[in-house]
Scaffold this motif. Structure first.
Motif, PDB file in Angstrom:
ATOM      1  N   CYS A  86       0.823  -1.201   0.000  1.00  0.00           N
ATOM      2  CA  CYS A  86       0.000   0.000   0.000  1.00  0.00           C
ATOM      3  C   CYS A  86       0.867   1.265   0.000  1.00  0.00           C
ATOM      4  N   PRO A  87       0.509   2.255  -0.861  1.00  0.00           N
ATOM      5  CA  PRO A  87       1.294   3.506  -0.842  1.00  0.00           C
ATOM      6  C   PRO A  87       1.127   4.290   0.462  1.00  0.00           C
ATOM      7  N   HIS A  88       0.081   3.964   1.253  1.00  0.00           N
ATOM      8  CA  HIS A  88      -0.119   4.701   2.495  1.00  0.00           C
ATOM      9  C   HIS A  88       0.984   4.388   3.492  1.00  0.00           C
ATOM     10  N   LYS A  89       1.054   3.138   3.920  1.00  0.00           N
ATOM     11  CA  LYS A  89       2.066   2.808   4.912  1.00  0.00           C
ATOM     12  C   LYS A  89       2.738   1.468   4.652  1.00  0.00           C
ATOM     13  N   GLY A  90       2.487   0.949   3.440  1.00  0.00           N
ATOM     14  CA  GLY A  90       3.269  -0.207   3.033  1.00  0.00           C
ATOM     15  C   GLY A  90       2.644  -1.565   3.256  1.00  0.00           C
ATOM     16  N   ALA A  91       1.471  -1.645   3.866  1.00  0.00           N
ATOM     17  CA  ALA A  91       0.894  -2.969   4.151  1.00  0.00           C
ATOM     18  C   ALA A  91       0.632  -3.727   2.844  1.00  0.00           C
ATOM     19  N   ARG A  92       0.716  -5.038   2.932  1.00  0.00           N
ATOM     20  CA  ARG A  92       0.354  -5.833   1.765  1.00  0.00           C
ATOM     21  C   ARG A  92      -1.145  -5.697   1.508  1.00  0.00           C
ATOM     22  N   ILE A  93      -1.514  -5.489   0.250  1.00  0.00           N
ATOM     23  CA  ILE A  93      -2.918  -5.315  -0.109  1.00  0.00           C
ATOM     24  C   ILE A  93      -3.619  -6.667  -0.168  1.00  0.00           C
ATOM     25  N   ALA A  94      -3.002  -7.608  -0.880  1.00  0.00           N
ATOM     26  CA  ALA A  94      -3.593  -8.947  -1.007  1.00  0.00           C
ATOM     27  C   ALA A  94      -2.788  -9.903  -0.142  1.00  0.00           C
ATOM     28  N   GLN A  95      -3.479 -10.678   0.669  1.00  0.00           N
ATOM     29  CA  GLN A  95      -2.784 -11.612   1.557  1.00  0.00           C
ATOM     30  C   GLN A  95      -2.967 -13.064   1.156  1.00  0.00           C
ATOM     31  N   CYS A 106      -7.269  -2.125   1.543  1.00  0.00           N
ATOM     32  CA  CYS A 106      -6.123  -2.356   2.410  1.00  0.00           C
ATOM     33  C   CYS A 106      -6.612  -2.621   3.837  1.00  0.00           C
ATOM     34  N   PRO A 107      -6.120  -3.678   4.446  1.00  0.00           N
ATOM     35  CA  PRO A 107      -6.647  -4.045   5.764  1.00  0.00           C
ATOM     36  C   PRO A 107      -6.228  -3.091   6.882  1.00  0.00           C
ATOM     37  N   TYR A 108      -5.284  -2.170   6.596  1.00  0.00           N
ATOM     38  CA  TYR A 108      -4.765  -1.354   7.696  1.00  0.00           C
ATOM     39  C   TYR A 108      -5.598  -0.085   7.901  1.00  0.00           C
ATOM     40  N   HIS A 109      -5.769   0.742   6.821  1.00  0.00           N
ATOM     41  CA  HIS A 109      -6.567   1.970   6.971  1.00  0.00           C
ATOM     42  C   HIS A 109      -7.585   2.137   5.846  1.00  0.00           C
ATOM     43  N   SER A 110      -7.834   1.044   5.136  1.00  0.00           N
ATOM     44  CA  SER A 110      -8.937   0.964   4.163  1.00  0.00           C
ATOM     45  C   SER A 110      -8.764   1.791   2.892  1.00  0.00           C
ATOM     46  N   TRP A 111      -7.558   2.151   2.514  1.00  0.00           N
ATOM     47  CA  TRP A 111      -7.401   2.705   1.169  1.00  0.00           C
ATOM     48  C   TRP A 111      -7.814   1.598   0.208  1.00  0.00           C
ATOM     49  N   THR A 112      -8.403   2.017  -0.927  1.00  0.00           N
ATOM     50  CA  THR A 112      -9.030   1.039  -1.809  1.00  0.00           C
ATOM     51  C   THR A 112      -8.493   1.177  -3.233  1.00  0.00           C
ATOM     52  N   PHE A 113      -8.281   0.038  -3.861  1.00  0.00           N
ATOM     53  CA  PHE A 113      -7.668  -0.004  -5.198  1.00  0.00           C
ATOM     54  C   PHE A 113      -8.492  -0.913  -6.087  1.00  0.00           C
ATOM     55  N   ASP A 114      -8.577  -0.572  -7.390  1.00  0.00           N
ATOM     56  CA  ASP A 114      -9.308  -1.465  -8.293  1.00  0.00           C
ATOM     57  C   ASP A 114      -8.361  -2.529  -8.839  1.00  0.00           C
ATOM     58  N   SER A 115      -8.899  -3.401  -9.702  1.00  0.00           N
ATOM     59  CA  SER A 115      -8.099  -4.530 -10.182  1.00  0.00           C
ATOM     60  C   SER A 115      -7.031  -4.094 -11.187  1.00  0.00           C
ATOM     61  N   ALA A 116      -7.030  -2.799 -11.563  1.00  0.00           N
ATOM     62  CA  ALA A 116      -5.955  -2.272 -12.395  1.00  0.00           C
ATOM     63  C   ALA A 116      -4.929  -1.520 -11.536  1.00  0.00           C
ATOM     64  N   GLY A 117      -5.061  -1.642 -10.217  1.00  0.00           N
ATOM     65  CA  GLY A 117      -4.086  -1.028  -9.314  1.00  0.00           C
ATOM     66  C   GLY A 117      -4.340   0.444  -9.031  1.00  0.00           C
ATOM     67  N   ARG A 118      -5.461   0.988  -9.569  1.00  0.00           N
ATOM     68  CA  ARG A 118      -5.733   2.424  -9.373  1.00  0.00           C
ATOM     69  C   ARG A 118      -6.374   2.673  -8.016  1.00  0.00           C
ATOM     70  N   ASN A 119      -5.915   3.705  -7.366  1.00  0.00           N
ATOM     71  CA  ASN A 119      -6.534   4.068  -6.089  1.00  0.00           C
ATOM     72  C   ASN A 119      -7.947   4.588  -6.348  1.00  0.00           C
ATOM     73  N   LYS A 120      -8.923   4.044  -5.660  1.00  0.00           N
ATOM     74  CA  LYS A 120     -10.311   4.448  -5.850  1.00  0.00           C
ATOM     75  C   LYS A 120     -10.862   5.205  -4.651  1.00  0.00           C
ATOM     76  N   ALA A 121     -10.250   5.027  -3.507  1.00  0.00           N
ATOM     77  CA  ALA A 121     -10.786   5.730  -2.332  1.00  0.00           C
ATOM     78  C   ALA A 121      -9.723   5.827  -1.233  1.00  0.00           C
ATOM     79  N   ILE A 122      -9.761   6.987  -0.576  1.00  0.00           N
ATOM     80  CA  ILE A 122      -8.936   7.194   0.614  1.00  0.00           C
ATOM     81  C   ILE A 122      -9.902   7.505   1.747  1.00  0.00           C
ATOM     82  N   LYS A 123      -9.903   6.679   2.736  1.00  0.00           N
ATOM     83  CA  LYS A 123     -10.910   6.797   3.798  1.00  0.00           C
ATOM     84  C   LYS A 123     -10.874   8.196   4.443  1.00  0.00           C
TER      85      LYS A 123
END
Ligand code: FES
Ligand SMILES: [Fe+2]
Length: 449
Positions: A86-95, A106-123
């Motif tokens: 994750c670009p936020h703090k580095g957590a792995r997106i897919a486990q 992202c399981p840490y702070h819920s930033w969200t990405f689509d299947s093309a890797g694009r960021n779709k939401a920042i909580k």
């Protein structure tokens, strides 16, 4: 850095008939760290098969050196490879190893990405009081600088400065064609994966796939069972052996039974003649493959072939068909991810035959893999002894090695850098030299440090 300098780990003097390796190449932590940076994170490595993510939003995860990677198919069907962080703090997106997800949260702070890797939401973005500069920054997953597919085989590079994948594979690509062309639909990994680790260096696996010399020494129980089965061939339910028409392990065999090819960039093949036999599951396609590709290429598909695409892909088509991905963890620890690889669309009977042969020989529960991994671990322990540090493998076959192909490579229109034709006892070990010349090239930035 240790006492021995990196440039002294390979003693490569062709004019003097010398090629030897210093044992430290297998157990020195400084060497391992540089291998991660310069080999696994510094050039092309194998990621997986496109058939591992067949549908929109399918993904699978893997590892490039120390870097977690996700390969994902977007909604339009295009594959992409991203650093799974994750670009936020580095957590792995897919486990998970694989799955299907339109969006990855992202399981840490819920930033969200689509299947093309694009960021779709920042909580809670609006409430976040971000500075203006933040909006000018990409929040997408970092794409691998290079990602390429060759006939369903996916490769990636974490550095931008690499040659095109077609050049990297070079003439060895014709050996991937032999796998891909077995079905008009291509190849697939049979569901079910085995992962295991062994306590030894990754290069022992690299070498062993190309090692014909160990077969009768390390696998005597397997050979005894094969011989026993041949005596009792009428027994119902006995797993047919693909070796039954081969001279591969027979002491008395004379004449050409196979050989080896070495290619640029560290790819090698160890091969043997099996013959077109119904002991192989591919037999049901024997006539169709001959009609489509000609007899020579068809016959090659039935040969025993242990292929290494440097540094981490091996496709072993011997007792059955296995795809292996090598992942170094530490100087003395390696993870193997292995699958049964098979042509898509083969009959249920052929698939069953392939799987029974696979279970027989491969996997930690099979009759061959444990023999091999125990040998690797024996070597690793032995590498501690550096009174005479130089290993004496690597020159067996030297006077049989030719700086070109031969009649067998010509059948495929393939031009290897070197070739050896062998009877059952020659067991060329010069082909490993290609690994270490490629190794030295990739490590080149480290030399002279
Ligand atoms: S680390 Fe991914 S959202 Fe914070
Ligand atoms: Fe083996």
């Amino acid at each position: 850095m240790t006492d021995w300098r990196l440039c002294n780990l390979i003693d490569d003097r062709p004019a003097d008939g010398v090629f030897r390796l210093h044992r430290a190449i297998f157990d020195d932590p400084a060497v391992f760290t540089l291998e991660m940076a310069r080999i696994f994170e510094g050039g092309w490595v194998f990621l997986g098969l496109s058939s591992q993510a067949p549908d929109a939003h399918d993904f699978f995860t893997t590892q490039v050196g120390r870097v977690p990677v996700m390969v994902s198919r977007d909604g339009e069907g295009a594959l992409g490879a991203f650093v799974n962080s994750c670009p936020h703090k580095g957590a792995r997106i897919a486990q998970t190893w694989s799955g299907n997800a339109r969006v990855h949260v992202c399981p840490y702070h819920s930033w969200t990405f689509d299947s093309a890797g694009r960021n779709k939401a920042i909580k809670w973005k609006k409430a976040g009081c971000y500075p203006q500069e933040f909006d000018g920054t990409s929040h997408d997953l970092a794409a691998l600088p290079h990602f390429a597919e060759y006939r369903g085989f996916l490769f990636g590079s974490l550095v931008a400065d690499v040659m095109p994948i077609e050049d990297y594979l070079g003439e060895a690509s014709k050996l991937l064609d032999l796998v891909a062309d077995q079905s008009e639909e291509g190849v697939e990994l049979v569901p079910g994966r085995v992962t295991f680790t062994y306590d030894a260096n990754w290069k022992l696996q690299l070498e062993n796939c190309a090692d014909a010399y160990h077969f009768t020494s390390a696998h005597p129980s397997y050979i005894r069972i094969l011989e026993e089965r041949q005596r009792e061939a009428s027994d119902a339910g006995v797993v047919r052996s693909v070796w039954e028409n081969s001279d591969y392990w027979k002491e008395e065999a004379e004449g050409i039974g196979g050989g080896s090819f070495s290619f640029a960039n560290g790819h090698v093949l160890n091969w043997g003649i099996f013959g077109v036999s119904d002991a192989l599951p591919l037999y049901e396609r024997a006539e169709a493959l001959k009609a489509k590709f000609g007899e020579d290429k068809r016959n090659w598909m039935f040969n025993m072939r242990n292929l290494t695409i440097f540094p981490n892909l091996q496709i072993a088509e011997n007792a059955s068909s296995q795809l292996r991905v090598i992942r170094p963890i530490a100087p003395g620890k390696t993870e193997m991810r292995t699958w049964c690889i098979a042509p898509k669309g083969e009959s249920a009977r052929a698939r069953q035959q392939r799987l029974r042969q696979y279970e027989d020989f491969f996997n930690p529960t099979g009759m061959a893999t444990p023999d091999d991994t125990v040998s690797y671990e024996n070597c690793q322990r032995g590498f501690a002894g550096k009174v005479d540090p130089w290993l004496q493998s690597y020159v067996r076959g030297a006077t049989a090695s030719r700086p070109s192909g031969n009649a067998f490579s010509e059948m495929l229109g393939m031009a290897p850098e070197r070739s050896v034709l062998a009877d059952s006892q020659l067991c060329d070990e010069t082909l490993y030299q290609s690994y270490y010349r490629a190794w030295a090239q990739r490590m080149a930035g480290a030399f002279g440090e």
